[in-house]
Design an enzyme around this catalytic site. Sequence first.
Site, PDB file in Angstrom:
ATOM      1  N   CYS A  81      -2.739   7.560   4.989  1.00  0.00           N
ATOM      2  CA  CYS A  81      -2.783   7.229   3.566  1.00  0.00           C
ATOM      3  C   CYS A  81      -4.101   7.689   2.963  1.00  0.00           C
ATOM      4  O   CYS A  81      -4.217   7.821   1.749  1.00  0.00           O
ATOM      5  CB  CYS A  81      -2.597   5.735   3.376  1.00  0.00           C
ATOM      6  SG  CYS A  81      -3.371   4.778   4.661  1.00  0.00           S
ATOM      7  N   GLU A 139       0.882  -1.164   0.000  1.00  0.00           N
ATOM      8  CA  GLU A 139       0.000   0.000   0.000  1.00  0.00           C
ATOM      9  C   GLU A 139       0.914   1.205   0.000  1.00  0.00           C
ATOM     10  O   GLU A 139       1.741   1.349   0.899  1.00  0.00           O
ATOM     11  CB  GLU A 139      -0.871  -0.062   1.246  1.00  0.00           C
ATOM     12  CG  GLU A 139      -2.015   0.901   1.194  1.00  0.00           C
ATOM     13  CD  GLU A 139      -2.244   1.502   2.556  1.00  0.00           C
ATOM     14  OE1 GLU A 139      -2.503   0.771   3.506  1.00  0.00           O
ATOM     15  OE2 GLU A 139      -2.133   2.735   2.639  1.00  0.00           O
TER      16      GLU A 139
HETATM   17  P1  NAP Z   1       9.370   3.695   3.701  1.00  0.00           P
HETATM   18  O1  NAP Z   1      10.614   4.467   3.518  1.00  0.00           O
HETATM   19  O2  NAP Z   1       8.766   3.141   2.461  1.00  0.00           O
HETATM   20  O3  NAP Z   1       9.702   2.490   4.716  1.00  0.00           O
HETATM   21  C1  NAP Z   1       8.728   1.533   5.097  1.00  0.00           C
HETATM   22  C2  NAP Z   1       9.434   0.245   5.502  1.00  0.00           C
HETATM   23  O4  NAP Z   1       9.974  -0.394   4.343  1.00  0.00           O
HETATM   24  C3  NAP Z   1      10.631   0.450   6.437  1.00  0.00           C
HETATM   25  O5  NAP Z   1      10.712  -0.627   7.320  1.00  0.00           O
HETATM   26  C4  NAP Z   1      11.798   0.472   5.505  1.00  0.00           C
HETATM   27  O6  NAP Z   1      13.004   0.051   6.119  1.00  0.00           O
HETATM   28  C5  NAP Z   1      11.393  -0.527   4.451  1.00  0.00           C
HETATM   29  N1  NAP Z   1      11.977  -0.213   3.154  1.00  0.00           N
HETATM   30  C6  NAP Z   1      11.983   0.978   2.522  1.00  0.00           C
HETATM   31  N2  NAP Z   1      12.622   0.878   1.344  1.00  0.00           N
HETATM   32  C7  NAP Z   1      13.017  -0.408   1.238  1.00  0.00           C
HETATM   33  C8  NAP Z   1      13.728  -1.130   0.257  1.00  0.00           C
HETATM   34  N3  NAP Z   1      14.185  -0.556  -0.847  1.00  0.00           N
HETATM   35  N4  NAP Z   1      13.946  -2.435   0.476  1.00  0.00           N
HETATM   36  C9  NAP Z   1      13.507  -3.030   1.585  1.00  0.00           C
HETATM   37  N5  NAP Z   1      12.848  -2.394   2.566  1.00  0.00           N
HETATM   38  C10 NAP Z   1      12.598  -1.094   2.387  1.00  0.00           C
HETATM   39  O7  NAP Z   1       8.249   4.517   4.435  1.00  0.00           O
HETATM   40  P2  NAP Z   1       8.322   5.457   5.738  1.00  0.00           P
HETATM   41  O8  NAP Z   1       9.706   5.566   6.265  1.00  0.00           O
HETATM   42  O9  NAP Z   1       7.313   4.946   6.665  1.00  0.00           O
HETATM   43  O10 NAP Z   1       7.835   6.866   5.212  1.00  0.00           O
HETATM   44  C11 NAP Z   1       8.459   7.537   4.125  1.00  0.00           C
HETATM   45  C12 NAP Z   1       7.411   8.090   3.176  1.00  0.00           C
HETATM   46  O11 NAP Z   1       6.490   7.050   2.832  1.00  0.00           O
HETATM   47  C13 NAP Z   1       6.527   9.169   3.749  1.00  0.00           C
HETATM   48  O12 NAP Z   1       7.104  10.431   3.651  1.00  0.00           O
HETATM   49  C14 NAP Z   1       5.289   9.027   2.907  1.00  0.00           C
HETATM   50  O13 NAP Z   1       5.447   9.725   1.700  1.00  0.00           O
HETATM   51  C15 NAP Z   1       5.193   7.580   2.615  1.00  0.00           C
HETATM   52  N6  NAP Z   1       4.231   6.859   3.484  1.00  0.00           N
HETATM   53  C16 NAP Z   1       3.048   6.534   2.971  1.00  0.00           C
HETATM   54  C17 NAP Z   1       2.135   5.840   3.748  1.00  0.00           C
HETATM   55  C18 NAP Z   1       0.814   5.442   3.198  1.00  0.00           C
HETATM   56  O14 NAP Z   1       0.035   4.905   3.960  1.00  0.00           O
HETATM   57  N7  NAP Z   1       0.534   5.632   1.939  1.00  0.00           N
HETATM   58  C19 NAP Z   1       2.429   5.485   5.050  1.00  0.00           C
HETATM   59  C20 NAP Z   1       3.674   5.823   5.560  1.00  0.00           C
HETATM   60  C21 NAP Z   1       4.560   6.505   4.750  1.00  0.00           C
HETATM   61  P3  NAP Z   1      14.079   1.137   6.602  1.00  0.00           P
HETATM   62  O15 NAP Z   1      13.372   2.095   7.461  1.00  0.00           O
HETATM   63  O16 NAP Z   1      15.068   0.334   7.333  1.00  0.00           O
HETATM   64  O17 NAP Z   1      14.602   1.748   5.359  1.00  0.00           O
END
Ligand code: NAP
Length: 528
Positions: A303, A266
Amino acid sequence: MNLTGEMLIGASFVRGNQGTQRAFNPATNQEIAEPAYGMGGAQEVEQAAALAAKAFDAYRSAPLTKRAAFLETIADNIMALGDALIERAHAESGLPVARLQGERGRTVGQLRLFAQVVRDGHFLRAAIDPALPGREPLPRPDLRLAKIPLGPVAVFGASNFPLAFSVAGGDTASALAAGAPVIVKAHSAHLGTSEMVGRAIQQAVAAHGLPEGVFSLLIGAGRQIGEALVAHPAVKAVGFTGSRQGGLALLKAANSRPEPIPVYAEMSSINPVFLLPGALASRAEAIGKAFAASLTLGAGQFCTNPGLVLAVEGAGLDRFMAAAKEALCGAAAQTMLTPGIHDAYRSSTSAVRSAEGVTEWVRGSDAGTQPNAAQAMLFVTDAARLLASPVLGGEMFGPAAVVVRARSLDELLQVAEHLEGQLTATLHIDAADSDDARRLLPVLERKAGRILANGFPTGVEVCHAMVHGGPFPSTSNAMYTSVGATAIDRFLRPVCYQDLPQELLPQALQASNPLRLWRLVDGAPARM
Ligand code: NAP
């Protein structure tokens, strides 16, 4: 509970040796010193995956009543963590205590809902087409269908719901309910909260005498431990909530395996809200005020945040804009979940502000010296600009939205057609708007997983009829929901048994119906 900073691999506590991570308090902008979390690597992925593979057959064949009771014990254990859990989650996320208490209620409610789903057994979709030996020209064999779990599931928790979408959140609850062992990659934004909830699950596994590999919790960097987990042959599906970039990286990793596996990611949604002329004429002020409340709820870190408002220009829209301005100009700046999310908010809002043809309509109260705090923002543009600029259709994760002034309903339809896939689409309508709504609905059905009238999309009920999903990029697979009872379907697949002797059939399909399930017998529901 004494936090140790160790991973939970089956029944063992394992300290990672690939560096350390510490939790962080976004409200004080300081690390939380204790404990230091040892980060794991390929070795721990291997251990957790091997245990999960070993646990799979025993766990999926345990009685449904036992599986349901296990889910309820997890809920009880989470409640038993008491205020300490809420305090830790508050310190790690900056989210208000009352919001976290509500989220805990939702988390345990979700586990209990899945316990009911498991006891009810309908999720198995048992169907029996008895043999027709005398059928001409060919006899029909005895055919029986039931669903089984896919295999061990890797779960990546979300930063914005440290309880309800994390270690024991919707993905974990639905996968465990399906009969799948779960390996969670803890989100680095709430490590202590993850350890506490992880232990609550680990204790429930032991209390029910289930194989230890039913649950593991890994700690480490997503790009290393997370990708290794998705690449592991024992893992058969992935649940993820987070950024588009992260979701796409995991999708790519899953599709590059010798045996590709489904990734239920998601990712991003801007949740368009259409204000139709009749509704604006009768209650523009009330809609403006309610919109501001929805936009700023939880610092906009949902989200389902309403990031795009669309209406035909006129006096009604002007009244809405004035009411939204009045409500938003006094909105307090709120702490965001992490410095990274705060930086992303700043850069996405400044990209929109500097886009051609965009005006900043209002800003909320200044953050002052409050660290990582988001100021609410509302921008305004016209339909032609939105159609021409990809920046304006992107997610600003936080309390910011764009209002699009259209010249006509036809232009609104053109914008709706141009939108990417969404989790939700909202219509504000009065009886006089029905014809316009009828024109928009077929487009919105193609674009979104949930269509609302006269409300706002923040607030996702956990129930049987909920859809929290939608076409790409809101999710990677529009056929499923990640919230609600049918989220379990993501981790199941059908198996058909042809002419198997009764004693070899799963209980769900035996002639005596020992589970007392409703089954489709020759196409008709029956409970015999
Ligand atoms: P994220 O950077 O996508 O990380 C979510 C999880 O996935 C973390 O545990 C992260 O690990 C892991 N991850 C990220 N990139 C990865 C990769 N290339 N390979 C394997 N694992 C990976 O999300 P976030 O830190 O929660 O938030 C960042 C941005 O995501 C926000 O600014 C927002 O734009 C978006 N977001 C959207 C929603 C939604 O519901 N649509 C919710 C939350 C966030 P690590 O932390 O160890 O990298």
